[in-house]
Design a protein around this motif. Structure first.
Motif, PDB file in Angstrom:
ATOM      1  N   ARG A 185      -5.622  -1.491 -10.046  1.00 45.55           N
ATOM      2  CA  ARG A 185      -5.101  -2.826 -10.324  1.00 45.55           C
ATOM      3  C   ARG A 185      -3.761  -3.096  -9.632  1.00 45.55           C
ATOM      4  O   ARG A 185      -3.082  -4.068  -9.980  1.00 45.55           O
ATOM      5  N   MET A 186      -3.390  -2.283  -8.691  1.00 49.14           N
ATOM      6  CA  MET A 186      -2.121  -2.499  -8.003  1.00 49.14           C
ATOM      7  C   MET A 186      -2.231  -3.707  -7.070  1.00 49.14           C
ATOM      8  O   MET A 186      -3.108  -3.771  -6.211  1.00 49.14           O
ATOM      9  N   THR A 187      -1.335  -4.658  -7.229  1.00 48.16           N
ATOM     10  CA  THR A 187      -1.325  -5.863  -6.402  1.00 48.16           C
ATOM     11  C   THR A 187      -0.102  -5.956  -5.501  1.00 48.16           C
ATOM     12  O   THR A 187      -0.091  -6.756  -4.571  1.00 48.16           O
ATOM     13  N   TYR A 188       0.936  -5.159  -5.769  1.00 48.85           N
ATOM     14  CA  TYR A 188       2.176  -5.266  -4.992  1.00 48.85           C
ATOM     15  C   TYR A 188       2.697  -3.875  -4.674  1.00 48.85           C
ATOM     16  O   TYR A 188       2.933  -3.064  -5.561  1.00 48.85           O
ATOM     17  N   LEU A 189       2.865  -3.596  -3.367  1.00 49.51           N
ATOM     18  CA  LEU A 189       3.399  -2.322  -2.900  1.00 49.51           C
ATOM     19  C   LEU A 189       4.551  -2.610  -1.945  1.00 49.51           C
ATOM     20  O   LEU A 189       4.375  -3.315  -0.948  1.00 49.51           O
ATOM     21  N   ASN A 190       5.724  -2.064  -2.240  1.00 42.66           N
ATOM     22  CA  ASN A 190       6.920  -2.338  -1.449  1.00 42.66           C
ATOM     23  C   ASN A 190       7.505  -1.035  -0.921  1.00 42.66           C
ATOM     24  O   ASN A 190       7.924  -0.172  -1.700  1.00 42.66           O
ATOM     25  N   LEU A 191       7.529  -0.889   0.418  1.00 42.42           N
ATOM     26  CA  LEU A 191       8.106   0.276   1.089  1.00 42.42           C
ATOM     27  C   LEU A 191       9.252  -0.128   2.004  1.00 42.42           C
ATOM     28  O   LEU A 191       9.580   0.579   2.954  1.00 42.42           O
ATOM     29  N   GLN A 192       9.868  -1.225   1.732  1.00 41.53           N
ATOM     30  CA  GLN A 192      10.907  -1.767   2.610  1.00 41.53           C
ATOM     31  C   GLN A 192      12.086  -0.806   2.747  1.00 41.53           C
ATOM     32  O   GLN A 192      12.557  -0.212   1.785  1.00 41.53           O
ATOM     33  N   GLY A 193      12.564  -0.670   3.985  1.00 41.16           N
ATOM     34  CA  GLY A 193      13.755   0.132   4.242  1.00 41.16           C
ATOM     35  C   GLY A 193      13.516   1.619   4.376  1.00 41.16           C
ATOM     36  O   GLY A 193      14.478   2.366   4.601  1.00 41.16           O
ATOM     37  N   SER A 194      12.271   2.073   4.270  1.00 38.13           N
ATOM     38  CA  SER A 194      11.977   3.498   4.476  1.00 38.13           C
ATOM     39  C   SER A 194      11.838   3.738   5.983  1.00 38.13           C
ATOM     40  O   SER A 194      10.734   3.775   6.538  1.00 38.13           O
ATOM     41  N   ARG A 195      12.948   3.912   6.648  1.00 37.93           N
ATOM     42  CA  ARG A 195      13.011   3.839   8.107  1.00 37.93           C
ATOM     43  C   ARG A 195      12.293   4.990   8.800  1.00 37.93           C
ATOM     44  O   ARG A 195      11.953   4.877   9.979  1.00 37.93           O
ATOM     45  N   ASN A 196      12.099   6.090   8.144  1.00 42.00           N
ATOM     46  CA  ASN A 196      11.426   7.225   8.779  1.00 42.00           C
ATOM     47  C   ASN A 196       9.921   7.225   8.544  1.00 42.00           C
ATOM     48  O   ASN A 196       9.237   8.138   9.000  1.00 42.00           O
ATOM     49  N   LEU A 197       9.406   6.224   7.880  1.00 42.07           N
ATOM     50  CA  LEU A 197       7.964   6.149   7.638  1.00 42.07           C
ATOM     51  C   LEU A 197       7.265   5.728   8.927  1.00 42.07           C
ATOM     52  O   LEU A 197       7.468   4.621   9.436  1.00 42.07           O
ATOM     53  N   THR A 198       6.424   6.613   9.459  1.00 45.41           N
ATOM     54  CA  THR A 198       5.741   6.351  10.725  1.00 45.41           C
ATOM     55  C   THR A 198       4.224   6.340  10.591  1.00 45.41           C
ATOM     56  O   THR A 198       3.548   5.731  11.427  1.00 45.41           O
ATOM     57  N   THR A 199       3.677   7.004   9.571  1.00 47.01           N
ATOM     58  CA  THR A 199       2.226   7.194   9.506  1.00 47.01           C
ATOM     59  C   THR A 199       1.692   6.791   8.141  1.00 47.01           C
ATOM     60  O   THR A 199       2.198   7.228   7.109  1.00 47.01           O
ATOM     61  N   ILE A 200       0.666   5.963   8.169  1.00 47.87           N
ATOM     62  CA  ILE A 200      -0.077   5.596   6.961  1.00 47.87           C
ATOM     63  C   ILE A 200      -1.533   5.943   7.212  1.00 47.87           C
ATOM     64  O   ILE A 200      -2.181   5.374   8.098  1.00 47.87           O
ATOM     65  N   ASP A 201      -2.054   6.875   6.453  1.00 51.63           N
ATOM     66  CA  ASP A 201      -3.425   7.307   6.649  1.00 51.63           C
ATOM     67  C   ASP A 201      -4.399   6.179   6.331  1.00 51.63           C
ATOM     68  O   ASP A 201      -4.167   5.376   5.422  1.00 51.63           O
ATOM     69  N   GLY A 202      -5.480   6.139   7.086  1.00 54.70           N
ATOM     70  CA  GLY A 202      -6.470   5.095   6.876  1.00 54.70           C
ATOM     71  C   GLY A 202      -7.153   5.157   5.539  1.00 54.70           C
ATOM     72  O   GLY A 202      -7.710   4.157   5.070  1.00 54.70           O
ATOM     73  N   HIS A 203      -7.114   6.309   4.893  1.00 51.74           N
ATOM     74  CA  HIS A 203      -7.721   6.479   3.571  1.00 51.74           C
ATOM     75  C   HIS A 203      -6.638   6.630   2.510  1.00 51.74           C
ATOM     76  O   HIS A 203      -6.772   7.426   1.576  1.00 51.74           O
ATOM     77  N   LEU A 204      -5.587   5.878   2.663  1.00 55.08           N
ATOM     78  CA  LEU A 204      -4.474   5.919   1.719  1.00 55.08           C
ATOM     79  C   LEU A 204      -4.934   5.652   0.292  1.00 55.08           C
ATOM     80  O   LEU A 204      -4.497   6.308  -0.650  1.00 55.08           O
ATOM     81  N   PHE A 205      -5.794   4.692   0.124  1.00 59.25           N
ATOM     82  CA  PHE A 205      -6.280   4.318  -1.209  1.00 59.25           C
ATOM     83  C   PHE A 205      -7.615   4.978  -1.542  1.00 59.25           C
ATOM     84  O   PHE A 205      -8.240   4.637  -2.539  1.00 59.25           O
ATOM     85  N   GLY A 206      -8.048   5.905  -0.729  1.00 57.34           N
ATOM     86  CA  GLY A 206      -9.326   6.560  -0.934  1.00 57.34           C
ATOM     87  C   GLY A 206     -10.297   6.200   0.173  1.00 57.34           C
ATOM     88  O   GLY A 206     -10.138   5.196   0.881  1.00 57.34           O
ATOM     89  N   GLN A 207     -11.312   7.020   0.352  1.00 58.40           N
ATOM     90  CA  GLN A 207     -12.258   6.793   1.439  1.00 58.40           C
ATOM     91  C   GLN A 207     -13.193   5.632   1.153  1.00 58.40           C
ATOM     92  O   GLN A 207     -13.519   4.849   2.032  1.00 58.40           O
ATOM     93  N   ASN A 208     -13.604   5.495  -0.098  1.00 56.11           N
ATOM     94  CA  ASN A 208     -14.483   4.401  -0.487  1.00 56.11           C
ATOM     95  C   ASN A 208     -13.758   3.550  -1.521  1.00 56.11           C
ATOM     96  O   ASN A 208     -13.702   3.899  -2.693  1.00 56.11           O
ATOM     97  N   VAL A 209     -13.185   2.440  -1.054  1.00 55.78           N
ATOM     98  CA  VAL A 209     -12.467   1.557  -1.958  1.00 55.78           C
ATOM     99  C   VAL A 209     -13.471   0.772  -2.765  1.00 55.78           C
ATOM    100  O   VAL A 209     -14.337   0.077  -2.227  1.00 55.78           O
ATOM    101  N   VAL A 210     -13.375   0.893  -4.085  1.00 59.97           N
ATOM    102  CA  VAL A 210     -14.326   0.219  -4.965  1.00 59.97           C
ATOM    103  C   VAL A 210     -13.961  -1.247  -5.058  1.00 59.97           C
ATOM    104  O   VAL A 210     -12.834  -1.607  -5.379  1.00 59.97           O
ATOM    105  N   ARG A 211     -14.922  -2.101  -4.787  1.00 56.87           N
ATOM    106  CA  ARG A 211     -14.700  -3.538  -4.895  1.00 56.87           C
ATOM    107  C   ARG A 211     -14.745  -3.957  -6.362  1.00 56.87           C
ATOM    108  O   ARG A 211     -15.664  -3.590  -7.083  1.00 56.87           O
TER     109      ARG A 211
END
Length: 503
Positions: free
Chosen positions: A329-355
């Motif tokens: 149920r997460m609707t808002y994700l804020n990573l602002q100012g994390s200057r060293n963040l370079t990689t976000i995995d394609g399966h961050l929320f899981g491989q099969n996102v449930v609709r």
């Protein structure tokens, strides 16, 4: 004076005798004596002093243009409270020069109907002893208070909010909050708390918001006591819905006993992992924590989590696969100012996102402003189907074919600016057409054929050049090459000395 006392005695005696059946006291005598007694009572009532407030000057008009800060009183406003229209008083003593000085241990009786009292910014060194059955809001913040005496708030039974931030309080005793059973908000931030006694908050059974932020010694306190469960040790009620523990040097905290906890502010501590969180949490802020990467299932399964704030993470570089799995149920994700963040995995929320069939489910807003994100994997497309706002301002975006899928999402508003390729430098992400997001491997067939033809011509040209050079260095057909040997007429003749006459 003795006659009046005698009159009272006569009246009392006559009443007793009349009860016993004696009638030697006539009615006129009794009436005269009673009148004398009533007259004395009225005189004593008129001689009693009228209660006067030391904080308010009610003899002056409420809107007196001559009012000044050095008149010795606070600003006292009287108005009709809701919903019954009963007159209430709000007292503001901030930055006022009072003629009255609070005496430790001596109670100050507040005016009847006082619901709010502001004693902030008064350089108070002690908590004043106050009495007021209708007081709801008390501000003692930004003073120089060092201790909270036991039962100092015992006569403020209706208090709903107590603000003690910005003081120098070091220890909170078990009976410091005695009498505040109705308290809902307690702010102890920006103090010097180094110890909180056992069950210090147990008396406030209706407490809903507890603020302990910016008490840097609390981390050492919890480590020293060996008890990280805030609810079990300090007696915090399970009705608590909001807790703020920012900048407390905490390395571990357990909030699993908080059955009613919905909002937790835990930023700028020394956490490396967060697993002891209540299941019903809806808002979590862990900004500024020294986490290098989010491992799989970084957070426990939080079914109701709606907002996750991770701003200004100084060492965060990677969001691994499944690190935010189990947050449906997460609707808002804020990573602002994390200057060293370079990689976000394609399966961050899981491989099969449930609709989810509900229209409100799914991530709605993602903030990556100020990070070092260059591209996003198209495996995130399913997780971004409900996304409406994507903030990439300040990120060094590579606007190539790998980001075309993001540009083609219709209902998504993306803010950011391209850094590469050079042809799209400083172009707003949302204004670049999808066909302009190209990679070198996706150039047109004409360009490919042209390159092939140009290569072939280059090879042919080099071959012709080599042939011509070889032809140029070889001798022409008019030159006869003969071998020179012993029988050849062109052999060398050697003339020996002293044998010339034999020639």
């Amino acid at each position: 004076m003795w006659t009046k006392g005698l009159a009272r005695s006569v009246v009392t005696l006559c009443l007793l005798l009349s009860i016993c059946g004696n009638s030697w006291c006539d009615e006129e005598a009794v009436a005269a004596a009673a009148a004398a007694g009533v007259e004395e009572v009225d005189h004593q009532t008129q001689s009693l002093p009228t209660p006067v407030s030391h904080l308010c000057n009610f003899t002056k008009p409420l809107l007196d243009p001559t009012e000044s800060e050095d008149d010795g009183y606070c600003i006292c406003n009287t108005h009709n409270g809701q919903p019954w229209g009963i007159p209430v008083v709000e007292i503001n003593c901030r930055n006022r020069l009072l003629a009255h000085v609070f005496v430790p241990g001596v109670e100050e009786q507040l005016p009847q109907g006082t619901v709010r009292l502001d004693l902030s910014h008064r350089t108070l060194t002690d908590v004043p002893w106050l009495a007021g059955s209708s007081l709801h809001y008390l501000h003692l913040d930004h003073n120089a208070i060092t201790t909270v005496p036991d039962k100092v708030f015992a006569n403020l039974s209706s208090l709903l909010e107590l603000h003690l931030s910005g003081n120098r309080i070091e220890v909170l005793t078990t009976d410091a909050l005695a009498g505040l059973a109705m308290l809902k908000v307690l702010d102890l931030s920006h103090n010097r708390l180094r110890a909180i006694e056992l069950n210090a908050f147990s008396v406030s059974i209706h407490l809903e918001r507890l603020v302990l932020s910016n008490n840097t010694a609390l981390g050492e306190f919890f480590n020293r006591t060996g008890e990280s469960d805030l609810f079990l040790r300090l007696g915090v009620t399970t009705r608590l819905s909001t807790i703020e523990l920012e900048r407390c040097n905490l390395t571990d905290i357990s909030l699993t006993s908080g059955a009613g906890l919905e909002r937790a502010f835990l930023g700028h501590n020394r956490f490396q992992q967060l697993t002891q969180l209540p299941k019903q949490l809806t808002y979590l802020d862990v900004s500024g924590t020294p986490i290098r990467s989010l491992p799989p299932k970084f957070l426990p399964y939080l079914l109701h989590l709606d907002t996750l704030i991770m701003q200004d993470m100084p060492t965060l570089t990677t969001l691994e696969a499944y690190s935010l799995y189990g947050l449906p149920r997460m609707t808002y994700l804020n990573l602002q100012g994390s200057r060293n963040l370079t990689t976000i995995d394609g399966h961050l929320f899981g491989q099969n996102v449930v609709r989810n069939e509900t229209t409100d489910a799914g991530l709605k807003r993602l903030v990556l402003a100020g990070t070092s994100i260059r591209t996003l994997n198209d495996s995130l497309q399913m997780a971004f189907e409900s996304l409406r706002v994507l903030d990439l301002r300040g990120a060094p975006l590579y606007c190539d074919c790998k980001l075309r899928w993001l540009r083609e999402m219709r209902n998504l508003t993306t803010t950011g600016m391209c850094v590469k390729p050079s042809s799209l430098r400083r172009a707003p992400f949302g204004l670049v057409q999808p066909h302009q997001y190209e990679c070198r491997s996706e150039q047109s067939w004409v360009y490919t054929v042209f390159n092939v033809i140009l290569g072939v011509l280059l090879v042919v040209g080099v071959g012709v050049g080599i042939y011509l050079i070889v032809r140029a260095v070889r001798p022409g057909p008019q030159v006869v090459l003969r071998r020179v040997g012993e029988t050849s007429p062109y052999a060398r003749v050697t003339i020996e000395p002293n044998s010339a006459e034999n020639l």
